[in-house]
Motif scaffolding. Structure first.
Motif, PDB file in Angstrom:
ATOM      1  N   MET A 153     -18.526  -5.800  -7.931  1.00  0.00           N
ATOM      2  CA  MET A 153     -18.797  -5.067  -8.519  1.00  0.00           C
ATOM      3  C   MET A 153     -19.023  -4.739 -10.088  1.00  0.00           C
ATOM      4  O   MET A 153     -18.361  -5.573 -10.107  1.00  0.00           O
ATOM      5  CB  MET A 153     -18.579  -3.583  -7.247  1.00  0.00           C
TER       6      MET A 153
ATOM      7  N   ALA B 211     -11.313   6.646  -4.615  1.00  0.00           N
ATOM      8  CA  ALA B 211     -11.799   7.552  -3.204  1.00  0.00           C
ATOM      9  C   ALA B 211     -10.683   7.183  -3.472  1.00  0.00           C
ATOM     10  O   ALA B 211     -10.004   8.161  -2.200  1.00  0.00           O
ATOM     11  CB  ALA B 211     -13.113   7.273  -3.061  1.00  0.00           C
ATOM     12  N   ILE B 212     -10.486   5.732  -2.783  1.00  0.00           N
ATOM     13  CA  ILE B 212      -8.803   5.540  -2.105  1.00  0.00           C
ATOM     14  C   ILE B 212      -7.983   5.917  -2.607  1.00  0.00           C
ATOM     15  O   ILE B 212      -7.374   6.375  -1.779  1.00  0.00           O
ATOM     16  CB  ILE B 212      -8.479   4.023  -2.104  1.00  0.00           C
TER      17      ILE B 212
ATOM     18  N   VAL C  61      -4.940   4.662 -11.306  1.00  0.00           N
ATOM     19  CA  VAL C  61      -5.738   5.795 -10.466  1.00  0.00           C
ATOM     20  C   VAL C  61      -5.471   6.786 -10.095  1.00  0.00           C
ATOM     21  O   VAL C  61      -5.817   8.065  -9.694  1.00  0.00           O
ATOM     22  CB  VAL C  61      -6.758   5.254  -9.863  1.00  0.00           C
TER      23      VAL C  61
ATOM     24  N   PHE D  97     -12.963  -6.384  -8.749  1.00  0.00           N
ATOM     25  CA  PHE D  97     -13.778  -6.270  -7.129  1.00  0.00           C
ATOM     26  C   PHE D  97     -14.990  -7.352  -8.229  1.00  0.00           C
ATOM     27  O   PHE D  97     -15.384  -6.361  -8.901  1.00  0.00           O
ATOM     28  CB  PHE D  97     -14.003  -4.784  -6.634  1.00  0.00           C
TER      29      PHE D  97
ATOM     30  N   GLU E 143      -5.248  -3.530  -1.157  1.00  0.00           N
ATOM     31  CA  GLU E 143      -3.854  -3.091  -0.633  1.00  0.00           C
ATOM     32  C   GLU E 143      -2.830  -1.909  -1.436  1.00  0.00           C
ATOM     33  O   GLU E 143      -2.436  -1.216  -1.051  1.00  0.00           O
ATOM     34  CB  GLU E 143      -3.346  -4.436  -0.049  1.00  0.00           C
TER      35      GLU E 143
ATOM     36  N   ALA F 168       2.107   1.583  -3.485  1.00  0.00           N
ATOM     37  CA  ALA F 168       1.163   2.736  -4.375  1.00  0.00           C
ATOM     38  C   ALA F 168       0.903   4.315  -4.163  1.00  0.00           C
ATOM     39  O   ALA F 168       1.144   5.843  -4.715  1.00  0.00           O
ATOM     40  CB  ALA F 168      -0.633   2.260  -3.939  1.00  0.00           C
ATOM     41  N   HIS F 169       1.075   4.556  -2.862  1.00  0.00           N
ATOM     42  CA  HIS F 169       1.363   5.791  -1.938  1.00  0.00           C
ATOM     43  C   HIS F 169       2.562   6.638  -2.874  1.00  0.00           C
ATOM     44  O   HIS F 169       2.599   8.133  -2.745  1.00  0.00           O
ATOM     45  CB  HIS F 169       1.447   6.061  -0.102  1.00  0.00           C
TER      46      HIS F 169
ATOM     47  N   ARG G 220     -22.327   4.201   3.903  1.00  0.00           N
ATOM     48  CA  ARG G 220     -22.110   4.467   2.465  1.00  0.00           C
ATOM     49  C   ARG G 220     -20.728   5.361   2.552  1.00  0.00           C
ATOM     50  O   ARG G 220     -20.948   6.126   1.413  1.00  0.00           O
ATOM     51  CB  ARG G 220     -23.632   5.981   2.835  1.00  0.00           C
ATOM     52  N   THR G 221     -20.120   5.304   3.076  1.00  0.00           N
ATOM     53  CA  THR G 221     -19.401   6.157   2.666  1.00  0.00           C
ATOM     54  C   THR G 221     -18.037   5.414   1.858  1.00  0.00           C
ATOM     55  O   THR G 221     -17.810   3.761   1.950  1.00  0.00           O
ATOM     56  CB  THR G 221     -18.510   6.240   4.452  1.00  0.00           C
ATOM     57  N   THR G 222     -17.045   5.791   1.859  1.00  0.00           N
ATOM     58  CA  THR G 222     -15.885   4.773   0.685  1.00  0.00           C
ATOM     59  C   THR G 222     -15.382   3.572   1.520  1.00  0.00           C
ATOM     60  O   THR G 222     -14.946   2.703   1.641  1.00  0.00           O
ATOM     61  CB  THR G 222     -14.803   6.120   0.732  1.00  0.00           C
TER      62      THR G 222
ATOM     63  N   LEU H 258      -4.430  -1.060  -4.021  1.00  0.00           N
ATOM     64  CA  LEU H 258      -5.240   0.927  -4.284  1.00  0.00           C
ATOM     65  C   LEU H 258      -3.922   1.444  -3.026  1.00  0.00           C
ATOM     66  O   LEU H 258      -4.089   3.272  -3.280  1.00  0.00           O
ATOM     67  CB  LEU H 258      -6.271   1.067  -3.629  1.00  0.00           C
ATOM     68  N   GLY H 259      -3.262   1.320  -2.422  1.00  0.00           N
ATOM     69  CA  GLY H 259      -2.842   1.816  -1.229  1.00  0.00           C
ATOM     70  C   GLY H 259      -4.090   2.299   0.402  1.00  0.00           C
ATOM     71  O   GLY H 259      -3.249   2.832   0.811  1.00  0.00           O
TER      72      GLY H 259
ATOM     73  N   ARG I 167       0.755  -0.916  -0.117  1.00  0.00           N
ATOM     74  CA  ARG I 167      -0.176   0.069  -0.156  1.00  0.00           C
ATOM     75  C   ARG I 167       0.840   1.478   0.050  1.00  0.00           C
ATOM     76  O   ARG I 167       0.962   2.626  -0.591  1.00  0.00           O
ATOM     77  CB  ARG I 167      -0.729  -0.122   1.152  1.00  0.00           C
TER      78      ARG I 167
ATOM     79  N   MET J 106     -12.176   9.219   3.238  1.00  0.00           N
ATOM     80  CA  MET J 106     -13.060   8.398   3.205  1.00  0.00           C
ATOM     81  C   MET J 106     -14.220   7.998   4.140  1.00  0.00           C
ATOM     82  O   MET J 106     -14.697   6.642   4.004  1.00  0.00           O
ATOM     83  CB  MET J 106     -11.401   7.091   4.360  1.00  0.00           C
ATOM     84  N   LEU J 107     -14.684   9.027   5.076  1.00  0.00           N
ATOM     85  CA  LEU J 107     -15.805   9.501   5.030  1.00  0.00           C
ATOM     86  C   LEU J 107     -16.623   9.658   4.380  1.00  0.00           C
ATOM     87  O   LEU J 107     -18.134  10.283   4.612  1.00  0.00           O
ATOM     88  CB  LEU J 107     -15.871  10.381   6.707  1.00  0.00           C
ATOM     89  N   LYS J 108     -16.544   9.949   2.979  1.00  0.00           N
ATOM     90  CA  LYS J 108     -17.560  10.924   1.833  1.00  0.00           C
ATOM     91  C   LYS J 108     -18.122   9.159   1.379  1.00  0.00           C
ATOM     92  O   LYS J 108     -17.059   8.968   1.177  1.00  0.00           O
ATOM     93  CB  LYS J 108     -16.522  11.564   1.421  1.00  0.00           C
ATOM     94  N   ALA J 109     -19.058   9.517   0.349  1.00  0.00           N
ATOM     95  CA  ALA J 109     -19.602   8.931  -0.277  1.00  0.00           C
ATOM     96  C   ALA J 109     -18.337   8.641  -1.811  1.00  0.00           C
ATOM     97  O   ALA J 109     -17.815   9.055  -2.382  1.00  0.00           O
ATOM     98  CB  ALA J 109     -20.925   8.869  -0.498  1.00  0.00           C
ATOM     99  N   PRO J 110     -18.490   7.164  -2.049  1.00  0.00           N
ATOM    100  CA  PRO J 110     -17.447   7.303  -3.474  1.00  0.00           C
ATOM    101  C   PRO J 110     -18.268   7.205  -4.618  1.00  0.00           C
ATOM    102  O   PRO J 110     -17.093   8.200  -5.326  1.00  0.00           O
ATOM    103  CB  PRO J 110     -16.936   5.929  -3.161  1.00  0.00           C
TER     104      PRO J 110
ATOM    105  N   ILE K 146     -24.644  12.129   2.637  1.00  0.00           N
ATOM    106  CA  ILE K 146     -25.010  10.898   2.269  1.00  0.00           C
ATOM    107  C   ILE K 146     -26.159  10.799   2.770  1.00  0.00           C
ATOM    108  O   ILE K 146     -26.641   9.304   1.515  1.00  0.00           O
ATOM    109  CB  ILE K 146     -23.330   9.320   2.676  1.00  0.00           C
TER     110      ILE K 146
ATOM    111  N   ASP L 108     -14.238  -9.235  -1.296  1.00  0.00           N
ATOM    112  CA  ASP L 108     -14.223  -9.549  -2.774  1.00  0.00           C
ATOM    113  C   ASP L 108     -12.295 -10.053  -3.290  1.00  0.00           C
ATOM    114  O   ASP L 108     -11.807 -10.929  -4.275  1.00  0.00           O
ATOM    115  CB  ASP L 108     -14.094  -8.304  -4.594  1.00  0.00           C
TER     116      ASP L 108
ATOM    117  N   ILE M 281     -14.588   3.266  -6.053  1.00  0.00           N
ATOM    118  CA  ILE M 281     -13.578   2.477  -5.015  1.00  0.00           C
ATOM    119  C   ILE M 281     -12.699   2.662  -5.265  1.00  0.00           C
ATOM    120  O   ILE M 281     -11.875   3.361  -3.875  1.00  0.00           O
ATOM    121  CB  ILE M 281     -13.626   1.218  -4.736  1.00  0.00           C
ATOM    122  N   ALA M 282     -11.976   2.047  -6.236  1.00  0.00           N
ATOM    123  CA  ALA M 282     -10.524   2.869  -7.311  1.00  0.00           C
ATOM    124  C   ALA M 282      -9.927   4.332  -6.102  1.00  0.00           C
ATOM    125  O   ALA M 282      -9.182   5.058  -5.950  1.00  0.00           O
ATOM    126  CB  ALA M 282     -10.092   1.902  -8.107  1.00  0.00           C
TER     127      ALA M 282
END
Ligand SMILES: Nc1ncnc2c1ncn2[C@@H]1O[C@H](COP(=O)(O)OP(=O)(O)O)[C@@H](O)[C@H]1O
Ligand SMILES: [Mg+2]
Lengths: 265, 319
Positions: A96, A107-108, A164, A93, B198, A79-80, B180-182, B200-201, A76, A116-120, B4, B192, A104-105
């Motif tokens: 999905m 958003a991360i 991404v 995934f 991992e 990636a950073h 609903r959050t990320t 993706l970070g 991880r 992380m607390l927002k909707a993707p 949200i 999945d 998701i990708a």
């Protein structure tokens, strides 16, 4: 060369109980370079990619990314810092949809601690996801579940997810494996154009010498854990050692034979 | 941030349904009111299990947190004379979350049957301690005195019932927000493909740890509410492995489809047990077990799938 290489690998070794999968590998990759990795099955290509991206810890040797030591980094963190990868088998995934996978990708990748607390599915992510889906020509599949996609489309999704976070170095392990010949070139066209646009360095493992010839600046040929040739494709594909240990080893046809038989998969 | 939930249908319907449920408390019989309280309290724990289940993790030891919640209430009452409901609930949730946080460092490394069994082992440690130590009530446990709400001592059970309904609604809103959050969407992503997460970070271990603490806190709240509603705690009805089994049972019965499902499951379970016990005091487990089998066969996604089908039909007839 006074510019710092994007990737500098020094004396990299890896052994598993009994077998040496990587032996004194020394490689440099410049920023924006496109490098093809070739070699027979079991030559150590995947192990090499795995060590650079933190999936495997090297037994000895060092890996530098723009001068920074990243040997043994966690996946991880790779990636950073800007080292991303795809796997031989697509890692998406499966339950999905294409759109959700990318959401998701992204958003991360855009996580600043609070994201992380927002909707993707928020607007900026949606827009970026759509742009990526169009760039990777998978927009028409946006609502399909990843598990139901064809190999080729899933590979494209897989690679789109790997880029991404705008990597500076991208490693692709057999991006065109299990994909039809026509699709192979389409995939590589999309990926290479996208990465060149960003000036990223790409290293990809490939068995098809036509693809290698067409896209790469340089070839790294692996044999029994060692790099036996590091040269531009015109030179590397004529190298006697490469012809004997890589091209002649079964899976890949010679360039001339391949040119005459496009049905080869 | 909370936008949200602005368009969330589940929350709207749940709020209405639970308001109606609370009002029904004014007219229904005492035994029904009791069963509803027990069912909703268990539902909180089942919601905690659902949060884990969505990631593919099943805990066979959630009675640990159920017990911590219940015993926090009992110990506060016995040794400090604390009867205030908010205080009881707050301390119980904090204690469960704290233990969940500590154990999470170990459990986040495990998956599948190892996760399930390790959870069970931890819960049996607590069970063993409670049974052995006289000061903690041993096998008899404690009785819990009636609750007060901000210093007011209610005459009937209705206010407590309303408080439990309100807690359920708050839990539903919180969990729905989380999902609903990320971070919450990682739930399915991790199930999945952990490797991709991992690369993706994001740390899978961290995501599971957070999830585990949420789950522990919810289950602690459940224990606290059940202890208060029952007026009694003891190891066998709060911490034993059979209680963990019961919670998993209700989780499967309710289905993973929706955050409201655990409460429906909890209530159905409570009434099923009451009736089964009345009809066949010797063989009530047989009836309850048979009901679960029937649900698994005919409704693989649990009781909630009845609602899913109903809603699909309503939508179908409108369009
Ligand atoms: N995790 C592992 N444990 C033991 N041996 C491994 C492991 N990964 C790879 N190897 C061995 O290392 C050698 C190189 O493998 P690999 O890099 O996967 O080859 P390829 O060039 O086909 O990608 C092979 O002999 C393989 O069996
Ligand atoms: Mg390989």
């Amino acid at each position: 060369m006074n510019r710092m290489p994007a990737l500098r690998v020094k004396d990299l070794c890896k052994s598993f109980a009994g077998i040496t999968a990587a032996r004194n590998i020394n490689v440099e990759a410049g920023a924006g370079e496109i490098i093809g990795i070739i070699g027979a099955n079991g030559a150590g290509k995947t192990v090499f990619v795995n060590m650079i991206t933190g999936y495997l810890k090297p037994t000895s040797g060092t890996i530098e990314f723009f001068g920074k030591d990243i040997t043994g980094i966690e996946p991880r963190d790779a990636a950073h810092v800007g080292v991303c990868r795809s796997f031989q088998v697509s890692q998406v995934f499966m339950s999905m949809t294409v759109r959700e996978n990318l959401a998701i990708a992204l958003a991360i990748a855009r996580d600043d601690g609070r994201a992380m607390l927002k909707a993707p599915g928020r607007p900026e992510i949606r827009a970026e996801g759509e742009r990526l889906m169009r760039q990777f020509t998978i927009f028409e599949h946006r609502d399909a579940v990843a598990g139901a996609l064809s190999q080729g489309v899933r590979k494209l999704l897989d690679i789109a997810m790997a880029v991404v976070s705008n990597p500076k170095v991208l490693l692709l392990d057999e991006p065109t494996a299990g994909v039809s010949v026509e699709e192979k070139f389409a995939i590589m066209d999309i990926v290479i154009v996208a990465m060149k646009e960003k000036g990223a360095t790409v290293l990809f493992v490939e068995h098809d010498m036509e693809i290698v010839e067409r896209y790469v600046d340089r070839v790294l040929a692996f044999y029994q854990g060692e790099v036996i040739c590091d040269a531009p494709p015109a030179e590397a594909l004529k190298d006697p050692a490469v012809i004997e240990y890589v091209i002649g080893s079964g899976r890949a046809p010679t360039p001339t034979a391949a040119a005459g038989s496009p049905s080869h998969a | 941030m909370l936008d949200i939930l602005k368009t969330d249908k589940t929350i709207r319907w749940a709020a209405l349904a639970f308001l109606a449920l609370a009002l029904s408390g004014l007219v229904i019989d005492a035994w029904i009111l009791n069963n509803l309280m027990f069912g909703l309290a268990r539902g909180l724990a089942v919601l905690g299990l659902l949060v884990l289940w969505r990631t593919g993790l099943i805990s066979f030891g959630h009675a640990l947190y159920f017990g911590i919640g219940a015993y926090t209430v009992a110990l506060l009452d016995t040794f400090a004379g604390v009867t205030d409901l908010v205080l009881r609930l707050g301390v119980a949730v904090a204690a469960s979350a704290a233990i969940g946080f500590l154990l999470g460092f170990i459990l986040r490394k495990y998956r599948g049957i190892f996760f399930a069994m390790l959870s069970l082992a931890f819960s049996m440690v607590l069970y063993g301690i409670l049974v052995k130590i006289e000061a903690l009530g041993s096998t008899d446990g404690f009785s819990v005195s009636a609750t007060t709400i901000f210093g007011w001592k209610p005459e009937t059970k209705f206010p407590l019932f309303c408080a439990i309904v309100a807690t359920a609604v708050v839990a539903i809103v919180c969990v729905q927000f989380y999902l609903r959050t990320t971070l919450g969407h990682l739930t399915t992503a991790i199930r999945d493909n952990e490797l991709r997460v991992e690369y993706l970070g994001y740390s899978v271990a961290k995501a599971i740890h957070i999830k585990y603490v949420i789950s522990a806190a919810l289950t602690g709240a459940a224990g606290a509410m059940l202890a208060t509603a029952l007026g009694q705690v003891d190891p066998d009805s709060m911490v034993n492995w059979t209680i963990s089994g019961e919670l998993v049972f209700i989780t499967i019965m309710a289905g993973p489809g929706n955050v409201v499902a655990p409460f429906i499951g909890g209530i159905v379970f409570e009434f099923l047990r009451t009736y089964a016990f009345e009809w066949a005091p010797q063989a009530w487990q047989l009836i309850v077990g048979g009901a679960l089998l029937a649900i698994i066969f005919f409704l693989p996604r649990g009781i909630w799938s009845i609602f899913e089908k109903l809603m699909a039909r309503i939508k179908g007839s409108q369009g």
